[in-house]
Write a protein that holds these residues in place. Structure first.
Motif, PDB file in Angstrom:
ATOM      1  N   LEU A  58       0.812  -1.214   0.000  1.00  0.00           N
ATOM      2  CA  LEU A  58       0.000   0.000   0.000  1.00  0.00           C
ATOM      3  C   LEU A  58       0.851   1.273   0.000  1.00  0.00           C
ATOM      4  CD1 LEU A  58      -2.873  -0.936   2.506  1.00  0.00           C
ATOM      5  CD2 LEU A  58      -3.016  -0.774   0.007  1.00  0.00           C
ATOM      6  N   LEU A  59       1.949   1.252   0.755  1.00  0.00           N
ATOM      7  CA  LEU A  59       2.769   2.447   0.905  1.00  0.00           C
ATOM      8  C   LEU A  59       3.988   2.461  -0.009  1.00  0.00           C
ATOM      9  CD1 LEU A  59       2.705   2.866   4.810  1.00  0.00           C
ATOM     10  CD2 LEU A  59       1.194   3.885   3.097  1.00  0.00           C
ATOM     11  N   HIS A  60       4.276   1.312  -0.661  1.00  0.00           N
ATOM     12  CA  HIS A  60       5.419   1.205  -1.580  1.00  0.00           C
ATOM     13  C   HIS A  60       6.732   1.561  -0.868  1.00  0.00           C
ATOM     14  CE1 HIS A  60       2.517   0.719  -4.807  1.00  0.00           C
ATOM     15  NE2 HIS A  60       1.919   1.835  -4.424  1.00  0.00           N
ATOM     16  N   VAL A  61       6.955   0.905   0.270  1.00  0.00           N
ATOM     17  CA  VAL A  61       8.188   1.104   1.031  1.00  0.00           C
ATOM     18  C   VAL A  61       8.933  -0.227   1.103  1.00  0.00           C
ATOM     19  CG1 VAL A  61       7.288   3.014   2.398  1.00  0.00           C
ATOM     20  CG2 VAL A  61       6.956   0.674   3.219  1.00  0.00           C
ATOM     21  N   ARG A  62      10.184  -0.183   1.570  1.00  0.00           N
ATOM     22  CA  ARG A  62      10.972  -1.395   1.718  1.00  0.00           C
ATOM     23  C   ARG A  62      10.395  -2.241   2.849  1.00  0.00           C
ATOM     24  NH1 ARG A  62      15.515  -1.870  -0.968  1.00  0.00           N
ATOM     25  NH2 ARG A  62      16.462  -3.220   0.591  1.00  0.00           N
ATOM     26  N   PHE A  63      10.701  -3.532   2.829  1.00  0.00           N
ATOM     27  CA  PHE A  63      10.073  -4.464   3.758  1.00  0.00           C
ATOM     28  C   PHE A  63      10.296  -4.070   5.213  1.00  0.00           C
ATOM     29  CE2 PHE A  63      10.054  -8.183   6.492  1.00  0.00           C
ATOM     30  CZ  PHE A  63       8.848  -8.774   6.166  1.00  0.00           C
ATOM     31  N   PHE A  64      11.538  -3.775   5.583  1.00  0.00           N
ATOM     32  CA  PHE A  64      11.810  -3.491   6.991  1.00  0.00           C
ATOM     33  C   PHE A  64      11.288  -2.119   7.410  1.00  0.00           C
ATOM     34  CE2 PHE A  64      14.769  -7.011   6.401  1.00  0.00           C
ATOM     35  CZ  PHE A  64      14.482  -7.750   7.534  1.00  0.00           C
ATOM     36  N   THR A  65      11.098  -1.225   6.462  1.00  0.00           N
ATOM     37  CA  THR A  65      10.394   0.015   6.781  1.00  0.00           C
ATOM     38  C   THR A  65       8.938  -0.299   7.113  1.00  0.00           C
ATOM     39  OG1 THR A  65      11.825   1.298   5.311  1.00  0.00           O
ATOM     40  CG2 THR A  65       9.714   2.285   5.913  1.00  0.00           C
ATOM     41  N   ALA A  66       8.339  -1.205   6.348  1.00  0.00           N
ATOM     42  CA  ALA A  66       6.969  -1.634   6.631  1.00  0.00           C
ATOM     43  C   ALA A  66       6.881  -2.326   7.993  1.00  0.00           C
ATOM     44  CB  ALA A  66       6.474  -2.567   5.527  1.00  0.00           C
ATOM     45  N   VAL A  67       7.921  -3.072   8.358  1.00  0.00           N
ATOM     46  CA  VAL A  67       7.943  -3.724   9.674  1.00  0.00           C
ATOM     47  C   VAL A  67       7.864  -2.687  10.788  1.00  0.00           C
ATOM     48  CG1 VAL A  67       9.382  -5.030  11.303  1.00  0.00           C
ATOM     49  CG2 VAL A  67       9.136  -5.814   8.943  1.00  0.00           C
TER      50      VAL A  67
END
Length: 452
Positions: A268-277
């Motif tokens: 949804l936010l198009h961010v890197r995985f660990f940023t999403a974490v």
């Protein structure tokens, strides 16, 4: 002075993480300037309270970065850009305590205690259960898993000699810890490797899970055979109740839904995985606490953890920000071209490179050098290799070489924690686990080489 310094670190470390989250959605010049200034202030606040090793390493990286910038004529205006990736790692550490609070208030540790208290028959079965309990706890609690697993497992070892107890505990707990750490989406070492190599966690996860479960099965089989003839006193312990079993089965569900939620946030936010974490962890844990009917207790526990643990991040703040600054400077300098020429021949012998990385990472822990420090150093020099060598293979080698010392590095936090609990010399614990550590690293090299 110490209390005021702790309060200052609490405020500015928290502010740095908040500004990082703001930069994700509002990357304006004013926000980035404030982010950079707060980052520099955090470095200054971290120096006095950091350990001597981190002070030396931080000073070395900062001085080298400033020297490169001065020689190359690099403008310091964009210094905040070099803090974004390091602060993502700090944000992961910052929000991790909120997830750990869920494990505590949700009584998941008690559920694992009931698992260990069920009838076992002999030490072989208890070894499998102990390793698995350490494995599960590690995925959620990291270092906190070691003392908890030790206390839970030791209750079930009455009646055997103290020396056998200590060897059993040191093997089962540390090996379970390493096998759980190597794929955990909350592990900062994996996040650091992902940032270094630009390999997404989702690309590493299937291979790391295969690696972890394969070694868990192999070690469990050997541990069962090794201990199956030893001590048959576990029958006296009562089985766990149905409520404890239900809570235990809920643990994998919590993690599976968390990963699904993280992937949703990422898409949804198009961010890197660990940023999403980092974005997903706090709301997810709060929702689960509410579903368990323990939201108020969760909030109190999380607030207490935030106040206690955040000011203790000075080592990580100093290391990550100084390394980020140095990497930013060297990437803009002519030195990177010379480094590429120097490492060109290494690409022709990848197996030798992988073995060197594994042995170097393990060897440095025997000299007292932190794994994070060593990994940060190696990460600088592998950058030129990423263009012509499979980045996934390099990422897997870096992850497994970073985790292998958790079992046998005498100065690693994991071995030191186990040493404090058992009263043993760390080198004795290392000797008991060195063979597993080398096999762990060798399996990582084999997998990485196979994927080239």
């Amino acid at each position: 002075m110490g209390k005021r310094s702790s309060h200052a670190r609490l405020f500015f470390y928290s502010l740095l993480v908040v500004l990082y989250f703001i930069t994700i959605f509002l990357p304006s010049k004013a926000v980035m300037t404030a982010f950079g200034l707060v980052g520099l202030l955090c470095i200054l606040l971290s120096f006095p309270g950091a350990d001597r090793l981190y002070q030396m390493v931080g000073f070395l990286f900062l001085a080298s970065g400033i020297g490169i910038a001065w020689v190359e004529g690099i403008s310091p205006k964009n210094v905040s850009d070099h803090f974004v990736s390091p602060v993502m790692l700090l944000a992961l550490l910052f929000v991790l305590s909120f997830f750990q609070s869920l494990m505590k208030v949700g009584s998941f540790d008690q559920a694992l205690s009931r698992l260990l208290s069920a009838r076992a028959g002999h030490l072989g079965k208890l070894y499998i259960r102990g390793t698995f309990a350490s494995y599960l706890l590690t995925v959620f609690l990291f270092f906190a898993a070691i003392p908890i697993a030790h206390d839970l497992l030791k209750r079930n070892l009455a009646g055997i000699s103290p020396s056998l107890q200590k060897k059993f505990l040191s093997r089962a707990i540390l090996r379970g810890f390493a096998l759980g750490t190597v794929w955990s989406p909350l592990e900062v070492l994996i996040a650091l490797v992902a940032e270094m190599t630009r390999v997404d966690y989702t690309a590493m996860l299937p291979w790391l899970l295969l690696f972890s479960l394969g070694l868990l099965a192999a070690d469990g089989t050997m541990g069962y055979r090794r201990h199956s003839a030893e001590w048959s006193g576990c029958d006296r312990l009562p089985p766990g109740d149905d409520r404890g079993r239900r809570r235990l089965f809920l643990l994998p569900v919590v993690l599976a839904f968390f990963l699904a939620f993280v992937w949703l946030v990422q898409s949804l936010l198009h961010v890197r995985f660990f940023t999403a974490v980092t974005l997903a962890m706090v709301p997810y844990a709060a929702v689960w606490a509410a579903m368990l009917g323990r939201l108020k207790r969760y909030v109190r526990h999380s607030f207490s953890n935030w106040k206690r643990q955040t000011p203790q991040l000075q080592n990580m703040v100093l290391l990550f920000l100084s390394v980020g600054f140095f990497n930013g400077m060297i990437q803009q300098s002519a030195a990177i071209d010379g480094l590429q020429t120097l490492l060109h021949r290494v690409e022709e012998t990848p197996l030798l490179l992988f073995l060197t990385i594994q042995l170097f990472m393990l060897g440095m822990t025997f000299l007292g050098i932190s794994t994070l420090v060593t990994l940060s150093f190696v990460g600088v020099f592998i950058q030129p290799l990423l263009e012509n060598m499979n980045p996934l293979s390099l990422a897997l080698v870096l992850v497994t070489s970073s985790v292998a010392p958790d079992v046998a590095g005498p100065y690693n936090s994991t071995v030191i924690l186990m040493s404090e609990r058992t009263g043993l010399n760390p080198y004795r614990i290392s000797r008991w686990n060195l063979g597993f550590s080398l096999a762990f690293g060798g399996a990582g090299v084999g997998l990485a080489y196979w994927l080239l």
